[in-house]
Design an enzyme around this catalytic site. Structure first.
Site, PDB file in Angstrom:
ATOM      1  N   CYS A 120     -11.018 -77.912-117.868  1.00 46.56           N
ATOM      2  CA  CYS A 120     -12.462 -78.183-117.798  1.00 46.56           C
ATOM      3  C   CYS A 120     -12.759 -79.671-117.955  1.00 46.56           C
ATOM      4  O   CYS A 120     -12.041 -80.390-118.644  1.00 46.56           O
ATOM      5  CB  CYS A 120     -13.169 -77.430-118.907  1.00 46.56           C
ATOM      6  N   ARG A 170      -8.392 -82.809-112.514  1.00 42.70           N
ATOM      7  CA  ARG A 170      -7.986 -82.049-113.689  1.00 42.70           C
ATOM      8  C   ARG A 170      -7.743 -80.580-113.366  1.00 42.70           C
ATOM      9  O   ARG A 170      -7.180 -79.854-114.178  1.00 42.70           O
ATOM     10  CB  ARG A 170      -9.064 -82.144-114.771  1.00 42.70           C
ATOM     11  N   HIS A 219      28.174 -69.630-115.503  1.00 38.43           N
ATOM     12  CA  HIS A 219      27.879 -68.596-116.497  1.00 38.43           C
ATOM     13  C   HIS A 219      26.770 -67.661-116.012  1.00 38.43           C
ATOM     14  O   HIS A 219      26.072 -67.064-116.829  1.00 38.43           O
ATOM     15  CB  HIS A 219      27.507 -69.242-117.837  1.00 38.43           C
TER      16      HIS A 219
END
Ligand code: F6R
Length: 598
Positions: A2, A30, A494
């Protein structure tokens, strides 16, 4: 995440609507899912829309609220309730006399909502924020004036907030903060309010930072700041060292590409005045004695920088451990009294602030390694080391990562306290030129074109190249939305070898020619034997090129800095894959520039 903007113009100044829309556009980076404005010009008009600021602008044209001297605006990134017009901010009371925007989370909103409903208040959204205008309305009905009503509403809130409110028929803006940033901009034309400086940087670089627990009232003539008890607080103006040009794209298609290309300059700034080539010392403006050990806490890309930083600290004989900030608890400190370093470009990441507060509560010393002067991390920590990367608008962190790496490396050399090996100093001083040559000569774009249709991407590296492999995968996945994973090269056998396919490239970061490089070359051979194509990022000192389908080269340098150079190639690779796929690179979905919720 926000964003908040607010404006109040002096008489005859700009229409608040244009200033606020410009501010919301500047905050788009943002990340958000809806946007809205409240304008006060005798009447209070609220216009808000799900979607982009352009939708809001169309709605404003339809509604035509007329010129207004004062207003507030918001870009919302949903936390309570889905993205919708109703859930978008500003929110109003029952009689539409007050409008409120809010960043953060009000933890006790359900209880407050139940109380207000019982008193007859009607709610129109699913948000936590909507309780605030109703609390203000209730206080006004009890006879409070606007300021006391605002304060009494804020007093009831538990949680984090940056809040701004405007009223019908009044030319002032009220604001309060707790655990969520708010800054006031000042120029001859009026006063600005924002969660982030870029919202108003086109207008002014003169700012006042609000601290937790502080209130502000902006009028056309003045700004009054006060504490929770109403006592006035005097503040001096600070100057923000960015200009509008800094915040523009400068001809690049995306901020991210511009910021990748800004790295030589960013690194020069990071090193300026800190590395003495003649005395062979590193000097940082910090005061720290007796550091027996270091904990680094961080999230996402900053966590990868912290992993790198921990290795450089250990190479100087300083015990150092890295923690994902959200996993850092009091027990992480058991039996130790480390210096706790929060690595955070924004300085506002809730998880990192939480970890730093845990450390402070346990009595640990804290240091913020951040790009944002005046950020919460910088203010709350005992000391701050600024990485000086300049504003980073692209949501995906690039130049801030490289600057964090180098600030942490310089910190390790500084904490190591001795004279620094002249090769190290020379390598540091030539690093920006080396980065420039990677940028100039990179063939990452051509290589990316070959792999645009890959089913997955795997990144491997050892030592300093391990965090770089993790970061390469994160960068690619967040901006391209392709599946990408990073591993310590030794871990491949692995389990992950099961994933090798002929349409899933392995990007192997192999620099130097030491034991680690040789072992990584062996891992590359294992991959190749299983049919996976290999892209080697290398300085040419090992024989990895023999086993690679494509090569991205970096100049030879010290091992610790080769990892910084290798990362530049991975940033470019990620960028060009995302560009080929037509992704919204600067605003990737579901990601925010500063993540201020835990
Ligand atoms: C990745 C990215 C995020 C951030 C993370 C921490 O490109 O931007 O992973 O690195 O949210 O943010 P800061 O550094 O602001 O604490």
């Amino acid at each position: 995440m926000c964003g908040i903007v607010g404006y109040i113009g002096r008489e005859g100044q700009e229409d608040a609507r244009d200033v606020l829309v410009g501010g919301l556009e500047n905050l788009e980076y943002r990340g958000y899912d809806s946007a809205g404005l409240a304008l006060s010009n005798g009447d209070l008009t609220v216009v808000k829309r799900e979607g982009e600021v352009t939708e809001l602008v169309s709605a404003l044209e339809e509604n035509n609220p007329g010129a207004a001297p004062v207003g507030i605006g918001h870009t919302r990134w949903s936390t309570h309730g889905e993205p919708s017009d109703a859930n978008a901010h500003p929110h109003t009371d029952c009689s539409d006399d007050v409008a409120v925007v809010h960043n953060g989370i009000i933890e006790n909103y359900e209880q407050l909502k139940a109380e207000l409903r019982a008193d007859g208040h009607q709610f129109e959204s699913e948000t936590d924020t909507e309780v605030v205008p109703h609390l203000i309305e209730a206080a006004l009905k009890r006879g409070a004036d606007r300021e006391s009503a605002f304060r009494s509403a804020v007093d009831r809130l538990e949680g984090s907030y940056a809040i701004a409110a405007v009223f019908e028929d009044a030319d002032d803006v009220f604001a309060a903060r707790q655990d969520s940033p708010l800054v006031i901009g000042v120029d001859e034309g009026g006063y600005y309010l924002a969660s982030d400086v870029p919202a108003f940087i086109d207008h002014t670089d003169q700012v006042l930072y609000l601290e937790d627990g502080e209130f502000a009232r902006l009028t056309p003539e003045t700004v009054g700041i006060s504490d929770a008890d109403g006592r006035p607080i005097e503040k001096s103006l600070a100057t923000v060292e960015w200009d509008a040009e800094d915040a523009g794209k400068s001809g690049y298609d995306h901020y991210m590409l511009k910021e990748i290309h800004e790295q030589p300059r960013a690194l020069r700034k990071c090193l300026r005045g800190r590395v003495d080539g003649i005395e062979r010392t590193v000097d940082l403006d910090l005061e720290l004695d007796d550091v027996g050990g270091v904990h680094l806490v961080a999230c996402g890309t900053s966590y990868h920088a912290a992993l790198y930083g921990a290795q450089t600290l250990r190479s100087q004989g300083i015990p150092a451990q890295t923690f994902v900030a959200s996993e850092y608890t009091r027990s992480s400190l058991a039996g130790q009294s480390p210096l706790v370093i929060g690595v955070t470009q924004s300085g506002e990441t809730a998880d990192t602030l939480g970890a730093l507060r845990t450390a402070r509560a346990a009595g640990a010393r804290t240091l913020a390694v951040t790009n944002t002067v005046g950020s919460t991390a910088a203010r709350e920590c005992d000391q701050a080391l600024y990485v000086r990367a300049g504003p980073e608008i692209g949501v995906a962190a690039t130049k801030t990562f490289a600057s964090q790496q180098i600030a942490l490396h310089a910190f390790a050399l500084w904490l190591g306290e001795g004279m620094v090996d002249s090769d190290q100093i020379d390598a540091l001083r030539t690093l920006p030129d080396h980065v420039q040559s990677v940028l100039d000569d990179s063939n990452a774009r051509n290589v990316a074109r070959e792999y645009v249709d890959a089913s997955a991407f795997f990144f491997i590296g050892r030592g300093y190249n391990h965090p770089v492999a993790l970061e390469g995968a994160l960068k690619l996945k967040e901006i391209s939305y392709e599946h990408a994973e990073g591993f310590a090269a030794g871990e491949l056998k692995h389990g992950p070898l099961a994933l090798m396919e002929d349409d899933a490239p392995v990007i192997a970061v192999v620099t130097g020619d030491d034991e680690r490089a040789r072992k990584t070359v062996s891992n590359v051979k294992e991959v190749q034997a299983r049919g996976a194509p290999v892209i080697a990022v290398t300085d040419g000192r090992s024989d990895v090129e023999q086993y690679a389908n494509h090569v991205l080269t970096v100049p030879e340098t010290e091992p610790v800095l080769a990892a910084v150079l290798a990362n530049i190639q991975l940033q470019l690779f990620a960028y060009w894959i995302a560009a080929e796929l037509g992704r919204p690179i600067d605003k990737p979905r579901h990601l925010a520039k500063s993540v201020t919720v835990e």
